[in-house]
Scaffold this motif. Structure first.
Motif, mmCIF file in Angstrom:
data_model
loop_
_atom_site.group_PDB
_atom_site.id
_atom_site.type_symbol
_atom_site.label_atom_id
_atom_site.label_comp_id
_atom_site.label_asym_id
_atom_site.label_seq_id
_atom_site.Cartn_x
_atom_site.Cartn_y
_atom_site.Cartn_z
ATOM 1 N N ALA A 107 2.639 -1.286 -14.411
ATOM 2 C CA ALA A 107 2.505 -2.440 -13.514
ATOM 3 C C ALA A 107 1.285 -2.333 -12.610
ATOM 4 N N PHE A 108 1.031 -1.146 -12.040
ATOM 5 C CA PHE A 108 -0.092 -1.033 -11.104
ATOM 6 C C PHE A 108 -1.420 -1.264 -11.804
ATOM 7 N N VAL A 109 -1.517 -0.880 -13.067
ATOM 8 C CA VAL A 109 -2.740 -1.142 -13.829
ATOM 9 C C VAL A 109 -2.974 -2.640 -13.938
ATOM 10 N N ASP A 157 -9.620 1.723 -6.102
ATOM 11 C CA ASP A 157 -11.003 2.145 -5.860
ATOM 12 C C ASP A 157 -11.046 3.358 -4.939
ATOM 13 N N GLY A 158 -10.106 4.273 -5.156
ATOM 14 C CA GLY A 158 -10.089 5.524 -4.405
ATOM 15 C C GLY A 158 -9.385 5.466 -3.067
ATOM 16 N N ARG A 159 -8.919 4.290 -2.643
ATOM 17 C CA ARG A 159 -8.253 4.162 -1.354
ATOM 18 C C ARG A 159 -6.746 4.030 -1.547
ATOM 19 N N PRO A 160 -5.945 4.815 -0.828
ATOM 20 C CA PRO A 160 -4.486 4.717 -0.981
ATOM 21 C C PRO A 160 -3.969 3.388 -0.455
ATOM 22 N N VAL A 161 -3.137 2.722 -1.260
ATOM 23 C CA VAL A 161 -2.575 1.430 -0.851
ATOM 24 C C VAL A 161 -1.059 1.383 -0.964
ATOM 25 N N GLU A 162 -0.463 2.375 -1.632
ATOM 26 C CA GLU A 162 0.973 2.274 -1.911
ATOM 27 C C GLU A 162 1.543 3.648 -2.231
ATOM 28 N N THR A 163 2.763 3.898 -1.769
ATOM 29 C CA THR A 163 3.529 5.051 -2.234
ATOM 30 C C THR A 163 4.804 4.531 -2.884
ATOM 31 N N ALA A 164 5.308 5.272 -3.839
ATOM 32 C CA ALA A 164 6.516 4.830 -4.540
ATOM 33 C C ALA A 164 7.365 6.031 -4.903
ATOM 34 N N ALA A 216 1.831 6.450 7.570
ATOM 35 C CA ALA A 216 0.482 6.136 8.041
ATOM 36 C C ALA A 216 -0.520 7.177 7.558
ATOM 37 N N ARG A 217 -0.089 8.442 7.530
ATOM 38 C CA ARG A 217 -0.987 9.508 7.053
ATOM 39 C C ARG A 217 -1.269 9.360 5.563
ATOM 40 N N LEU A 218 -0.231 9.141 4.766
ATOM 41 C CA LEU A 218 -0.406 9.048 3.322
ATOM 42 C C LEU A 218 -1.241 7.833 2.925
ATOM 43 N N LEU A 219 -1.084 6.730 3.655
ATOM 44 C CA LEU A 219 -1.803 5.504 3.325
ATOM 45 C C LEU A 219 -3.076 5.333 4.149
ATOM 46 N N GLN A 220 -3.357 6.321 5.006
ATOM 47 C CA GLN A 220 -4.576 6.298 5.833
ATOM 48 C C GLN A 220 -4.672 5.012 6.635
ATOM 49 N N LEU A 221 -3.571 4.665 7.300
ATOM 50 C CA LEU A 221 -3.500 3.428 8.065
ATOM 51 C C LEU A 221 -3.929 3.660 9.504
ATOM 52 N N GLY A 222 -4.696 2.724 10.036
ATOM 53 C CA GLY A 222 -5.050 2.768 11.433
ATOM 54 C C GLY A 222 -3.957 2.160 12.286
ATOM 55 N N PRO A 223 -4.112 2.240 13.607
ATOM 56 C CA PRO A 223 -3.117 1.632 14.495
ATOM 57 C C PRO A 223 -2.994 0.136 14.230
ATOM 58 N N GLY A 224 -1.781 -0.369 14.343
ATOM 59 C CA GLY A 224 -1.564 -1.798 14.229
ATOM 60 C C GLY A 224 -1.405 -2.336 12.829
ATOM 61 N N VAL A 225 -1.459 -1.473 11.804
ATOM 62 C CA VAL A 225 -1.341 -1.958 10.424
ATOM 63 C C VAL A 225 0.098 -1.754 9.952
ATOM 64 N N PRO A 226 0.817 -2.829 9.667
ATOM 65 C CA PRO A 226 2.199 -2.698 9.210
ATOM 66 C C PRO A 226 2.272 -2.374 7.726
ATOM 67 N N VAL A 227 3.483 -2.176 7.247
ATOM 68 C CA VAL A 227 3.711 -1.942 5.822
ATOM 69 C C VAL A 227 4.796 -2.873 5.324
ATOM 70 N N PHE A 228 4.752 -3.147 4.022
ATOM 71 C CA PHE A 228 5.869 -3.756 3.321
ATOM 72 C C PHE A 228 6.723 -2.633 2.749
ATOM 73 N N ILE A 248 6.426 1.709 -0.519
ATOM 74 C CA ILE A 248 5.825 1.400 0.783
ATOM 75 C C ILE A 248 4.383 0.985 0.523
ATOM 76 N N MET A 249 4.023 -0.230 0.983
ATOM 77 C CA MET A 249 2.703 -0.776 0.705
ATOM 78 C C MET A 249 1.982 -1.119 2.003
ATOM 79 N N ALA A 250 0.701 -0.796 2.065
ATOM 80 C CA ALA A 250 -0.122 -1.229 3.188
ATOM 81 C C ALA A 250 -0.159 -2.752 3.184
ATOM 82 N N ALA A 251 0.345 -3.381 4.247
ATOM 83 C CA ALA A 251 0.530 -4.834 4.236
ATOM 84 C C ALA A 251 -0.782 -5.593 4.125
#
Length: 263
Positions: A107-109, A157-164, A216-228, A248-251
């Protein structure tokens, strides 16, 4: 970057809105209108102080507002930049179609191809354990029954966007390629179908919240960024729940797109 090329506005002394909030409004508008694009460096604190005629703390308060909203990121020793947002469109009616599995695509592909970006997976871990009560209930497991647990992180593109984290009943997965870090073309759903569990439908529960520190650490999220948080249950044609995936997805990296029939 010239401050005047980005900001045409000045402080309105007659406004009852705090000065730092007005500055934040101007910078937010510059980002929204494309005068500041993803990856662009914002004017420096000194430039903003000069443009607005304010103290450094006022500028820092304005920048903190935008950082808390997830619009900008500060890089120590370099400056403040518009935060990049890799878009991923989740096609709920299409991404788990059997034809993709037959082509050897997970699916991710499929999601990555929709954006023209390169998707990849890292930090794959496989174990066996009794799942959380919520998952055990969804899988209708009896007391003592366990699951094969697959944890991974997805990158665009090398940036973490989701954990499953996927939970598959042990009687379906143990001793099969599903219990291997690389289950083969088409992923675990292709392996389940090869073993006679043809998939019939999926249910998804989606909620939004702020991330835990670990998320936040795994997805490299800054302050104020929520997740789905998306919890998906897969059912085979016999009505058995064969997998639960807790994602868990970077919103700011996703658009959730669904086709809903009217009849």
């Amino acid at each position: 970057m010239s401050t005047t090329s980005v900001l045409a506005e000045t402080i309105d002394p007659s406004s009852d809105r705090a000065v730092y909030k007005q500055i934040a409004d101007h910078l937010r508008a510059a980002i929204g209108k494309g005068r500041l694009r993803e990856g662009d460096q914002l004017p420096s604190e000194a430039q903003l102080m000069s443009h607005y005629g304010v103290a450094r703390m006022t500028v820092r308060n304005a920048l903190r507002v935008l950082q808390d909203e997830g619009l900008i990121t500060a890089e120590h020793g370099r400056g403040v930049y518009v935060r990049a947002r890799p878009p991923v469109r989740r096609l709920a009616s299409d991404r788990f179609a059997q034809r993709h599995r037959k082509e050897g695509k997970a699916a991710f592909v499929i999601e990555s191809e929709q954006t023209g970006a390169t998707g990849s997976v890292d930090m794959i871990q496989v174990s066996q354990s009794r799942p959380p009560a919520e998952v055990a209930d969804r899988l209708r497991l009896a007391e003592g029954e366990g699951t094969v647990v697959r944890s991974c992180r997805y990158l665009l593109d090398g940036r973490p966007v989701e954990t499953a984290v996927s939970y598959i009943p042990s009687d379906l997965a143990a001793g099969t390629p599903i219990a291997d870090p690389n289950p083969g073309p088409g992923g675990i759903y292709a392996r389940l179908e090869e073993n006679g569990h043809v998939l019939d439908r999926f249910t998804e529960d989606v909620s939004a919240r702020m991330p835990t520190p670990e998320e936040a650490r795994l997805l490299q999220l800054g302050p104020g960024v929520p997740v789905f948080r998306l919890v998906r249950t897969a059912y085979d044609i016999d009505g058995r729940a064969v997998e639960v995936c807790d994602t868990i997805m970077a919103a700011d990296a996703y658009v959730l797109a669904y086709d809903l029939p009217a009849h």
